[in-house]
Design a protein around this motif. Structure first.
Motif, PDB file in Angstrom:
ATOM      1  N   ASP A 159      14.440  22.203 -17.439  1.00 50.83           N
ATOM      2  CA  ASP A 159      15.729  21.577 -17.143  1.00 50.83           C
ATOM      3  C   ASP A 159      16.133  21.865 -15.708  1.00 50.83           C
ATOM      4  N   LYS A 160      16.590  23.082 -15.442  1.00 49.61           N
ATOM      5  CA  LYS A 160      17.028  23.462 -14.102  1.00 49.61           C
ATOM      6  C   LYS A 160      15.898  23.365 -13.086  1.00 49.61           C
ATOM      7  N   ASN A 161      14.686  23.720 -13.504  1.00 48.73           N
ATOM      8  CA  ASN A 161      13.531  23.708 -12.602  1.00 48.73           C
ATOM      9  C   ASN A 161      12.670  22.461 -12.775  1.00 48.73           C
ATOM     10  N   ARG A 162      13.257  21.417 -13.320  1.00 48.00           N
ATOM     11  CA  ARG A 162      12.485  20.212 -13.636  1.00 48.00           C
ATOM     12  C   ARG A 162      11.821  19.608 -12.396  1.00 48.00           C
ATOM     13  N   GLY A 163      12.568  19.537 -11.300  1.00 46.05           N
ATOM     14  CA  GLY A 163      12.011  18.961 -10.081  1.00 46.05           C
ATOM     15  C   GLY A 163      10.875  19.785  -9.510  1.00 46.05           C
ATOM     16  N   LYS A 164      11.060  21.102  -9.477  1.00 43.17           N
ATOM     17  CA  LYS A 164      10.023  21.981  -8.920  1.00 43.17           C
ATOM     18  C   LYS A 164       8.754  21.909  -9.757  1.00 43.17           C
ATOM     19  N   VAL A 165       8.933  21.912 -11.071  1.00 40.33           N
ATOM     20  CA  VAL A 165       7.780  21.845 -11.974  1.00 40.33           C
ATOM     21  C   VAL A 165       7.068  20.508 -11.831  1.00 40.33           C
ATOM     22  N   ASN A 166       7.839  19.433 -11.719  1.00 45.09           N
ATOM     23  CA  ASN A 166       7.218  18.116 -11.575  1.00 45.09           C
ATOM     24  C   ASN A 166       6.467  17.986 -10.260  1.00 45.09           C
ATOM     25  N   SER A 167       6.888  18.762  -9.236  1.00 46.57           N
ATOM     26  CA  SER A 167       6.155  18.725  -7.967  1.00 46.57           C
ATOM     27  C   SER A 167       4.742  19.254  -8.148  1.00 46.57           C
ATOM     28  N   ILE A 168       4.610  20.296  -8.965  1.00 45.20           N
ATOM     29  CA  ILE A 168       3.281  20.853  -9.247  1.00 45.20           C
ATOM     30  C   ILE A 168       2.436  19.840 -10.017  1.00 45.20           C
ATOM     31  N   ARG A 216       2.949  20.946 -27.346  1.00 43.89           N
ATOM     32  CA  ARG A 216       4.082  21.318 -28.191  1.00 43.89           C
ATOM     33  C   ARG A 216       5.273  20.452 -27.833  1.00 43.89           C
ATOM     34  N   ASN A 217       6.045  20.061 -28.848  1.00 44.28           N
ATOM     35  CA  ASN A 217       7.078  19.047 -28.658  1.00 44.28           C
ATOM     36  C   ASN A 217       8.295  19.531 -27.878  1.00 44.28           C
ATOM     37  N   ARG A 218       8.918  20.628 -28.358  1.00 42.89           N
ATOM     38  CA  ARG A 218      10.156  21.103 -27.738  1.00 42.89           C
ATOM     39  C   ARG A 218      10.194  22.628 -27.749  1.00 42.89           C
ATOM     40  N   PRO A 219      10.813  23.245 -26.752  1.00 41.95           N
ATOM     41  CA  PRO A 219      10.938  24.711 -26.784  1.00 41.95           C
ATOM     42  C   PRO A 219      11.824  25.192 -27.926  1.00 41.95           C
ATOM     43  N   GLU A 220      12.807  24.355 -28.315  1.00 42.77           N
ATOM     44  CA  GLU A 220      13.719  24.754 -29.394  1.00 42.77           C
ATOM     45  C   GLU A 220      13.000  24.916 -30.733  1.00 42.77           C
ATOM     46  N   ASP A 221      11.848  24.264 -30.892  1.00 45.23           N
ATOM     47  CA  ASP A 221      11.091  24.403 -32.141  1.00 45.23           C
ATOM     48  C   ASP A 221      10.597  25.833 -32.348  1.00 45.23           C
ATOM     49  N   PHE A 222      10.538  26.599 -31.246  1.00 38.46           N
ATOM     50  CA  PHE A 222      10.038  27.971 -31.321  1.00 38.46           C
ATOM     51  C   PHE A 222      11.103  28.974 -30.863  1.00 38.46           C
ATOM     52  N   ASN A 223      12.373  28.549 -31.009  1.00 35.14           N
ATOM     53  CA  ASN A 223      13.510  29.392 -30.622  1.00 35.14           C
ATOM     54  C   ASN A 223      13.457  29.780 -29.149  1.00 35.14           C
ATOM     55  N   LEU A 224      12.949  28.872 -28.339  1.00 33.75           N
ATOM     56  CA  LEU A 224      12.899  29.084 -26.902  1.00 33.75           C
ATOM     57  C   LEU A 224      13.869  28.123 -26.228  1.00 33.75           C
ATOM     58  N   LYS A 225      14.137  28.379 -24.954  1.00 31.70           N
ATOM     59  CA  LYS A 225      15.023  27.532 -24.168  1.00 31.70           C
ATOM     60  C   LYS A 225      14.247  26.893 -23.022  1.00 31.70           C
ATOM     61  N   PRO A 226      14.666  25.697 -22.578  1.00 32.71           N
ATOM     62  CA  PRO A 226      14.036  25.111 -21.392  1.00 32.71           C
ATOM     63  C   PRO A 226      14.092  26.071 -20.210  1.00 32.71           C
ATOM     64  N   ASP A 227      13.043  26.099 -19.429  1.00 25.65           N
ATOM     65  CA  ASP A 227      12.891  26.986 -18.267  1.00 25.65           C
ATOM     66  C   ASP A 227      12.550  28.416 -18.659  1.00 25.65           C
ATOM     67  N   GLY A 228      12.604  28.750 -19.956  1.00 29.67           N
ATOM     68  CA  GLY A 228      12.213  30.084 -20.402  1.00 29.67           C
ATOM     69  C   GLY A 228      13.289  31.132 -20.347  1.00 29.67           C
ATOM     70  N   LYS A 229      14.516  30.744 -20.046  1.00 30.06           N
ATOM     71  CA  LYS A 229      15.604  31.726 -19.963  1.00 30.06           C
ATOM     72  C   LYS A 229      16.727  31.329 -20.895  1.00 30.06           C
ATOM     73  N   VAL A 230      17.271  32.321 -21.580  1.00 27.38           N
ATOM     74  CA  VAL A 230      18.413  32.096 -22.460  1.00 27.38           C
ATOM     75  C   VAL A 230      19.665  32.153 -21.601  1.00 27.38           C
ATOM     76  N   LYS A 231      20.331  31.028 -21.460  1.00 30.12           N
ATOM     77  CA  LYS A 231      21.509  30.972 -20.615  1.00 30.12           C
ATOM     78  C   LYS A 231      22.706  31.635 -21.293  1.00 30.12           C
ATOM     79  N   GLU A 232      23.624  32.045 -20.470  1.00 33.28           N
ATOM     80  CA  GLU A 232      24.832  32.651 -20.996  1.00 33.28           C
ATOM     81  C   GLU A 232      25.614  31.623 -21.792  1.00 33.28           C
ATOM     82  N   LEU A 233      26.379  32.117 -22.774  1.00 35.96           N
ATOM     83  CA  LEU A 233      27.126  31.229 -23.656  1.00 35.96           C
ATOM     84  C   LEU A 233      28.079  30.337 -22.866  1.00 35.96           C
ATOM     85  N   LYS A 234      28.691  30.908 -21.846  1.00 36.17           N
ATOM     86  CA  LYS A 234      29.628  30.149 -21.033  1.00 36.17           C
ATOM     87  C   LYS A 234      28.949  28.967 -20.370  1.00 36.17           C
ATOM     88  N   ASN A 235      27.760  29.209 -19.825  1.00 39.25           N
ATOM     89  CA  ASN A 235      27.010  28.136 -19.167  1.00 39.25           C
ATOM     90  C   ASN A 235      26.545  27.086 -20.163  1.00 39.25           C
TER      91      ASN A 235
END
Length: 434
Positions: A159-168, A216-235
């Motif tokens: 998500d947040k790093n989508r552009g950087k990852v797509n560059s690779i 693998r379809n989605r990170p949420e299927d394995f209790n993971l978050k996009p970019d690999g980091k669990v964001k704060e609840l506020k965010n």
């Protein structure tokens, strides 16, 4: 969990690092695996296959056009299947049937001759219909489904790093696509076009097994978050409030969907027509086959540079800027083809196609989830993919008729410049619907 991970020995939860990076690698390979179904992979086979089947350039181009147009009707539906079943199974069947289609292509002469003897009908119509059907399958599976599923999967895991990852990913894909005509041409020279298609088919069968193991379809299927980091609840709460997941119907009601989609379709049209007839285009200006194919090298260098910079900046700039740059580079490419007899025309063509190809990799991957969210990404990109497929379908025939009837490929430029003018006017008020 077991159902999500069925048939695989790989568990993303046990990965020592964020599994999204595995998705990035295998998804990029998946896009490369679609090359035999892309124009860049088909174009090298054009001359030897049409000659073996006894088809003219126009007949072969028309078979390609009709088969590709027919595939466009199914691509949008494949996007819905992606949303319902995920990238893993959709990509697996796409890769497997693409390989099967290539095997049939490799024996197309034998199949054509057999059909002629059975129905006692010695005509070009038989190989024409046969190749139309085979083009339907390889274009649907390759250019359409396998590409869409692999690219969307990568975007969903970030998500947040989508552009950087797509560059690779874009660097890898650009290198692969630009070098593929040279490599496939060498494969054909060494083994013949029949064996070359069979070798590519075996590679796809092997890769289909890799898809089941690593996709693998989605990170949420394995209790993971996009970019690999669990964001704060506020965010997280802030994100839910500000981001909207558009349905396909809602997306089609926005100006951005049509202008960006049609600009990408223009890119597909021009690059497909050019690539499909690249040998003939340069031969009309007294260049050899090796010189024609070599033009992809500087184009790829520009595309990789533009794609890398564009992807990195995509997390920080308005994406409509990319839209304007793509339209400007389309003008350069059009004038390059128009004045190809002049060395300046070749430079304009290379620069224009390089920028177009580089930004295409950015916009077609990053912009859609950025503008319309991830939930209905398959349906939205599937619809856009149908635009690209239709554009790539009509391009070879229009280029071919421009040459065979009007005597030059340059007349295509008048069509493309007119279309760019229309898109430029319509793009003035484009904005991010978020």
């Amino acid at each position: 969990m077991s159902k999500i991970n069925r048939f695989s020995l790989i568990n993303p939860n046990k990965s020592p690092f964020f599994y999204g990076y595995v998705v990035l690698i295998i998804g990029s390979i998946g896009v490369l695996a679609s090359i035999p179904g892309q124009t860049v992979g088909v174009s090298v086979f054009t001359d030897p296959v049409k000659d073996a089947l006894g088809l003219t350039r126009n007949q072969f181009s028309n078979a390609y056009m009709i088969g590709t147009l027919l595939s466009a009707f199914f691509v949008a539906r494949a996007g819905v299947l992606f949303d319902n079943y995920g990238a893993r199974y959709v990509a697996f069947f796409a890769a497997f049937f693409l390989g099967l289609s290539l095997l049939l292509c490799s024996v197309s002469v034998e199949i054509s001759d057999k059909i002629k003897s059975i129905i006692s009908f010695q005509s070009w119509i038989v190989p024409f219909v046969l190749m139309t059907i085979l083009f339907l399958f390889i274009r649907f599976c390759g250019q359409g489904v396998l590409t869409m599923a692999s690219r969307n999967m990568i975007m969903i895991w970030f998500d947040k790093n989508r552009g950087k990852v797509n560059s690779i990913s874009s660097i890898t894909v650009s290198l692969g696509f630009s070098s593929s005509p040279i490599l496939i041409n060498k494969l054909i020279d060494n083994h013949g076009w029949e064996m070359s298609w069979q070798i590519l088919a075996v590679c796809l069968f092997v890769f289909s097994i890799c898809i089941i193991q690593f996709y693998r379809n989605r990170p949420e299927d394995f209790n993971l978050k996009p970019d690999g980091k669990v964001k704060e609840l506020k965010n997280t709460i802030k994100k839910v409030k500000t981001e909207k997941n558009f349905t396909l119907k809602q997306a089609k009601n926005t100006r951005a969907f049509w202008m960006i989609g049609l600009t990408l379709a223009f890119n597909s049209f021009f690059i497909t027509g050019f690539t499909f007839h690249v040998v003939s285009i340069f031969a009309s200006q007294d260049y050899s086959k090796s010189q024609a194919i070599a033009v992809f090298v500087p184009i790829s260098i520009i595309a990789i540079s533009v794609s890398t910079l564009g992807n990195i900046l995509s997390d920080y700039v308005y994406h409509k800027i990319y839209l304007y740059i793509m339209l400007a580079s389309g003008v350069l490419a059009s004038f390059g083809l128009l004045f190809l007899s002049n060395p300046i025309g070749i430079y304009l063509l290379i620069i224009g196609l390089g920028i177009l190809g580089g930004l295409f990799a950015v916009v077609n991957a990053v912009t859609w989830p950025r503008y319309y969210g991830r939930k209905h990404l398959g349906a939205i990109t599937g619809k856009v993919m149908s635009f690209l497929v239709i554009a790539s379908a009509i391009a070879p025939s229009l280029f071919s008729y421009s040459f065979t009837i009007l005597g030059s490929y340059k007349y295509i430029s008048y069509i493309t410049i007119t279309f760019i003018l229309f898109l430029s006017i319509g793009s003035f008020k484009v904005k991010n619907p978020q």
